[in-house]
Write an enzyme that holds these catalytic residues in place. Structure first.
Site, PDB file in Angstrom:
ATOM      1  N   ASP A 161      -6.823  -2.773  -7.494  1.00  0.00           N
ATOM      2  CA  ASP A 161      -7.360  -3.421  -6.295  1.00  0.00           C
ATOM      3  C   ASP A 161      -7.635  -4.884  -6.593  1.00  0.00           C
ATOM      4  O   ASP A 161      -7.844  -5.256  -7.755  1.00  0.00           O
ATOM      5  CB  ASP A 161      -8.650  -2.746  -5.828  1.00  0.00           C
ATOM      6  CG  ASP A 161      -8.941  -3.112  -4.375  1.00  0.00           C
ATOM      7  OD1 ASP A 161      -8.329  -2.517  -3.479  1.00  0.00           O
ATOM      8  OD2 ASP A 161      -9.750  -4.026  -4.147  1.00  0.00           O
ATOM      9  N   TYR A 208     -14.780 -11.998   0.097  1.00  0.00           N
ATOM     10  CA  TYR A 208     -15.463 -10.731  -0.216  1.00  0.00           C
ATOM     11  C   TYR A 208     -16.756 -10.974  -0.985  1.00  0.00           C
ATOM     12  O   TYR A 208     -17.767 -10.307  -0.767  1.00  0.00           O
ATOM     13  CB  TYR A 208     -14.551  -9.808  -1.019  1.00  0.00           C
ATOM     14  CG  TYR A 208     -13.501  -9.117  -0.171  1.00  0.00           C
ATOM     15  CD1 TYR A 208     -13.852  -8.079   0.694  1.00  0.00           C
ATOM     16  CD2 TYR A 208     -12.177  -9.503  -0.219  1.00  0.00           C
ATOM     17  CE1 TYR A 208     -12.905  -7.449   1.478  1.00  0.00           C
ATOM     18  CE2 TYR A 208     -11.217  -8.879   0.568  1.00  0.00           C
ATOM     19  CZ  TYR A 208     -11.583  -7.855   1.421  1.00  0.00           C
ATOM     20  OH  TYR A 208     -10.652  -7.240   2.198  1.00  0.00           O
ATOM     21  N   ARG A 243      -3.557   6.431   0.990  1.00  0.00           N
ATOM     22  CA  ARG A 243      -4.126   7.646   1.572  1.00  0.00           C
ATOM     23  C   ARG A 243      -3.202   8.390   2.530  1.00  0.00           C
ATOM     24  O   ARG A 243      -3.490   9.528   2.895  1.00  0.00           O
ATOM     25  CB  ARG A 243      -5.451   7.303   2.271  1.00  0.00           C
ATOM     26  CG  ARG A 243      -6.586   7.092   1.287  1.00  0.00           C
ATOM     27  CD  ARG A 243      -7.861   6.729   1.993  1.00  0.00           C
ATOM     28  NE  ARG A 243      -7.720   5.438   2.658  1.00  0.00           N
ATOM     29  CZ  ARG A 243      -8.616   4.933   3.510  1.00  0.00           C
ATOM     30  NH1 ARG A 243      -9.695   5.617   3.810  1.00  0.00           N
ATOM     31  NH2 ARG A 243      -8.423   3.750   4.055  1.00  0.00           N
ATOM     32  N   ARG A 254       0.816  -1.221   0.000  1.00  0.00           N
ATOM     33  CA  ARG A 254       0.000   0.000   0.000  1.00  0.00           C
ATOM     34  C   ARG A 254       0.850   1.272   0.000  1.00  0.00           C
ATOM     35  O   ARG A 254       0.487   2.260   0.630  1.00  0.00           O
ATOM     36  CB  ARG A 254      -0.948   0.037   1.197  1.00  0.00           C
ATOM     37  CG  ARG A 254      -2.070  -0.982   1.147  1.00  0.00           C
ATOM     38  CD  ARG A 254      -3.213  -0.509   0.258  1.00  0.00           C
ATOM     39  NE  ARG A 254      -4.186  -1.576   0.098  1.00  0.00           N
ATOM     40  CZ  ARG A 254      -5.317  -1.680   0.804  1.00  0.00           C
ATOM     41  NH1 ARG A 254      -5.609  -0.773   1.685  1.00  0.00           N
ATOM     42  NH2 ARG A 254      -6.128  -2.676   0.587  1.00  0.00           N
ATOM     43  N   ARG A 272      -6.995  11.639  -5.868  1.00  0.00           N
ATOM     44  CA  ARG A 272      -8.204  10.800  -5.765  1.00  0.00           C
ATOM     45  C   ARG A 272      -9.449  11.611  -5.400  1.00  0.00           C
ATOM     46  O   ARG A 272     -10.564  11.117  -5.551  1.00  0.00           O
ATOM     47  CB  ARG A 272      -7.992   9.715  -4.691  1.00  0.00           C
ATOM     48  CG  ARG A 272      -7.148   8.547  -5.095  1.00  0.00           C
ATOM     49  CD  ARG A 272      -7.975   7.330  -5.533  1.00  0.00           C
ATOM     50  NE  ARG A 272      -8.897   6.848  -4.511  1.00  0.00           N
ATOM     51  CZ  ARG A 272     -10.212   7.002  -4.542  1.00  0.00           C
ATOM     52  NH1 ARG A 272     -10.786   7.622  -5.533  1.00  0.00           N
ATOM     53  NH2 ARG A 272     -10.970   6.529  -3.580  1.00  0.00           N
TER      54      ARG A 272
HETATM   55  O1  1CP Z   1       0.164   0.640  -3.257  1.00  0.00           O
HETATM   56  C1  1CP Z   1      -0.335  -0.482  -3.376  1.00  0.00           C
HETATM   57  O2  1CP Z   1      -0.151  -1.404  -2.574  1.00  0.00           O
HETATM   58  C2  1CP Z   1      -1.127  -0.777  -4.628  1.00  0.00           C
HETATM   59  C3  1CP Z   1      -2.516  -0.667  -4.530  1.00  0.00           C
HETATM   60  C4  1CP Z   1      -3.419  -1.640  -3.791  1.00  0.00           C
HETATM   61  C5  1CP Z   1      -3.274  -3.003  -3.467  1.00  0.00           C
HETATM   62  C6  1CP Z   1      -2.062  -3.890  -3.659  1.00  0.00           C
HETATM   63  C7  1CP Z   1      -4.704  -1.253  -3.372  1.00  0.00           C
HETATM   64  C8  1CP Z   1      -5.276   0.102  -3.512  1.00  0.00           C
HETATM   65  N1  1CP Z   1      -5.358  -2.363  -2.900  1.00  0.00           N
HETATM   66  C9  1CP Z   1      -4.505  -3.445  -2.915  1.00  0.00           C
HETATM   67  C10 1CP Z   1      -4.795  -4.829  -2.535  1.00  0.00           C
HETATM   68  C11 1CP Z   1      -5.960  -5.115  -1.668  1.00  0.00           C
HETATM   69  N2  1CP Z   1      -7.206  -4.570  -1.704  1.00  0.00           N
HETATM   70  C12 1CP Z   1      -5.961  -6.110  -0.681  1.00  0.00           C
HETATM   71  C13 1CP Z   1      -4.791  -7.032  -0.404  1.00  0.00           C
HETATM   72  C14 1CP Z   1      -3.818  -6.390   0.512  1.00  0.00           C
HETATM   73  C15 1CP Z   1      -4.277  -6.276   1.929  1.00  0.00           C
HETATM   74  O3  1CP Z   1      -4.461  -7.322   2.578  1.00  0.00           O
HETATM   75  O4  1CP Z   1      -4.476  -5.139   2.367  1.00  0.00           O
HETATM   76  C16 1CP Z   1      -7.221  -6.149  -0.079  1.00  0.00           C
HETATM   77  C17 1CP Z   1      -7.684  -7.054   1.045  1.00  0.00           C
HETATM   78  C18 1CP Z   1      -8.018  -5.163  -0.742  1.00  0.00           C
HETATM   79  C19 1CP Z   1      -9.423  -4.859  -0.468  1.00  0.00           C
HETATM   80  C20 1CP Z   1      -9.581  -3.456  -0.053  1.00  0.00           C
HETATM   81  N3  1CP Z   1      -9.487  -2.406  -0.931  1.00  0.00           N
HETATM   82  C21 1CP Z   1      -9.761  -2.940   1.258  1.00  0.00           C
HETATM   83  C22 1CP Z   1      -9.847  -3.757   2.546  1.00  0.00           C
HETATM   84  C23 1CP Z   1     -11.233  -3.882   3.024  1.00  0.00           C
HETATM   85  C24 1CP Z   1     -11.393  -4.773   4.238  1.00  0.00           C
HETATM   86  O5  1CP Z   1     -11.492  -4.240   5.346  1.00  0.00           O
HETATM   87  O6  1CP Z   1     -11.458  -6.002   4.076  1.00  0.00           O
HETATM   88  C25 1CP Z   1      -9.828  -1.545   1.132  1.00  0.00           C
HETATM   89  C26 1CP Z   1     -10.073  -0.543   2.223  1.00  0.00           C
HETATM   90  C27 1CP Z   1      -9.625  -1.232  -0.248  1.00  0.00           C
HETATM   91  C28 1CP Z   1      -9.551   0.108  -0.873  1.00  0.00           C
HETATM   92  C29 1CP Z   1      -8.234   0.514  -1.362  1.00  0.00           C
HETATM   93  N4  1CP Z   1      -7.472  -0.190  -2.274  1.00  0.00           N
HETATM   94  C30 1CP Z   1      -6.320   0.501  -2.546  1.00  0.00           C
HETATM   95  C31 1CP Z   1      -6.354   1.716  -1.782  1.00  0.00           C
HETATM   96  C32 1CP Z   1      -5.286   2.752  -1.816  1.00  0.00           C
HETATM   97  C33 1CP Z   1      -7.544   1.710  -1.043  1.00  0.00           C
HETATM   98  C34 1CP Z   1      -8.022   2.799  -0.110  1.00  0.00           C
HETATM   99  C35 1CP Z   1      -9.277   3.443  -0.533  1.00  0.00           C
HETATM  100  C36 1CP Z   1      -9.203   4.765  -1.262  1.00  0.00           C
HETATM  101  O7  1CP Z   1      -8.171   5.263  -1.645  1.00  0.00           O
HETATM  102  O8  1CP Z   1     -10.288   5.338  -1.425  1.00  0.00           O
END
Ligand code: 1CP
Length: 378
Positions: A87, A165, A42, A38, A51
């Site tokens: 994502d 999910y 944010r 990540r 964003r």
């Molecule tokens: O910088 C990076 O790592 C690249 C971008 C990236 C990656 C690798 C994002 C952007 N998401 C992911 C993978 C991802 N997404 C995972 C696997 C990694 C982990 O375990 O964290 C998972 C579980 C998700 C699902 C997801 N997407 C969640 C988790 C929800 C939960 O509680 O189960 C969330 C909050 C997101 C949103 C998201 N994805 C990425 C960002 C930067 C965000 C934040 C939201 C936003 O910017 O509005």
């Protein structure tokens, strides 16, 4: 009017920093490469600005913005790899499910899978070039814009994590709805996991064709499975992904790329994961480097595993924690990272301190491959 420049997956600029790829393949490096899960996120004000007000999945579908977000952390920190902004939930979308991202809350599936019949709603076959071509375009564009500075990592969610999910409909602390399927609907669970595996294989091969130089598979919800359920519902599919991706790349005369598996809270499975055709095993912070090395031997490189919350510590303390982590992992066959993604309230300066400390301390230490004992490491 200036003609729009089209970026094609060919003639990529030569790679200048290959330390991440070398470490992933178990080759010698002069320092420990580092990136952060990540890292595009944010916690960066410029990420928030780019964003601002934009729908999350629309952002994912806009290659120019994905590229910009991927590059942002690299402008600030001397990271050794980039990871494409996207994502894991783009795959359920490709299968025909609606997924939205609720600001401040996370993903939401308005119509999650409830009963076995709901599987009929999913596409039986996905043409990844049609459904996920926008990710491939983002990868190709970013690979050009990186100008060879560092390698670009592509990624996918693992089948079990995506299944959670699709059934839970959002994040969950127990995963009890998804786990109910594993006990009540064993065959249907395997059918869903198989469908996901087939899409993931095509998706990851497509990412490499588009320009990804390494691949990471996120099994973020390994922790809610015990060893027996992991062995039945996760491991075989993870293994199939690495085997088939490598096979397909070979069949199409494409260069193999290192593959990383990150099964969060899956320390009970580390030995199995190290025997699964992945080049790197990612670790969360709940396992000590020494135990992880003992369980994985010299079969794979390791990646991880500082607690992301350690970044709340003062910078000097971060330096001490990093030093100890590198001493314990050794400087070879090792990629420094966090044990999970960066949180939105982490100070970017502390991320900088982490990256800097990895480079500084690993350059100061004697090159050290883990050999089963630590006596001569320091
Ligand atoms: O910088 C990076 O790592 C690249 C971008 C990236 C990656 C690798 C994002 C952007 N998401 C992911 C993978 C991802 N997404 C995972 C696997 C990694 C982990 O375990 O964290 C998972 C579980 C998700 C699902 C997801 N997407 C969640 C988790 C929800 C939960 O509680 O189960 C969330 C909050 C997101 C949103 C998201 N994805 C990425 C960002 C930067 C965000 C934040 C939201 C936003 O910017 O509005």
């Amino acid at each position: 009017m200036e003609r729009q420049k089209h970026f094609l997956p060919q003639d990529f600029p030569a790679l200048k920093n290959d330390s991440f790829l070398r470490a992933a393949q178990g080759q010698k490096t002069h320092y420990v490469p580092v990136w952060c899960m990540r890292q595009a996120g944010r916690y960066l004000p410029e990420f928030q600005e780019t964003r601002a007000g934009q729908d999350f999945f629309l952002t994912c579908r806009t290659p120019e913005i994905c590229c910009e977000l991927t590059l942002q952390p690299l402008r600030r920190f001397p990271l050794d790899a980039a990871i494409i902004f996207s994502d894991i939930l783009v795959i359920p979308q490709a299968l025909g499910m609606e997924v939205t991202m609720v600001p401040g809350k996370g993903p939401l599936f308005p119509e999650p899978l409830k009963e076995v019949e709901d599987l009929l709603r999913l596409r039986k076959k996905v043409d990844v070039n049609v459904e996920l071509g926008y990710v491939f375009s983002a990868i190709t564009l970013t690979r050009h814009r990186l100008e060879g500075s560092v390698p670009l990592i592509g990624f996918s969610g693992a089948p079990w994590t995506l299944m959670t999910y699709m059934i839970e409909g959002s994040g969950s602390s127990t995963m009890s709805k998804a786990k109910r399927w594993l006990y009540q609907h064993v065959d249907a669970s395997h059918r869903l996991l198989r469908l996901l595996t087939d899409v993931i294989v095509d998706y990851m091969v497509g990412q490499v064709k588009a320009g990804a130089q390494a691949l990471q598979v996120f099994e973020s919800h390994a922790g809610c499975l015990g060893p027996a359920q992991f062995a039945e519902f996760s491991l075989p599919y993870l293994r199939e992904i690495s085997r088939k991706v490598k096979e397909q790349l070979k069949n199409e005369s494409l260069e193999p790329v290192p593959m990383i598996v990150f099964a969060k809270d899956g320390h009970y499975a580390l030995e199995d994961l190290s025997r699964s055709d992945y080049d790197v095993v990612g670790l969360d912070w709940t396992i000590s480097p020494l135990t992880a090395r003992e369980q994985t031997g010299n079969r794979v490189a390791l990646q991880g595993n500082m607690d992301p919350c350690a970044l709340y510590a003062p910078k000097e303390r971060i330096g001490e924690i990093v030093k100890k982590m590198i001493e314990e992992f050794g400087t070879q066959g090792y990629i420094a990272n966090l044990g999970h993604g960066l949180y939105p309230d982490i100070d970017p300066e502390h991320v900088g301190a982490f990256v800097e400390a990895v480079h500084k301390h690993s350059r100061n230490l004697k090159e050290q491959t883990w050999t089963g004992h630590l006596e001569n490491s320091l």
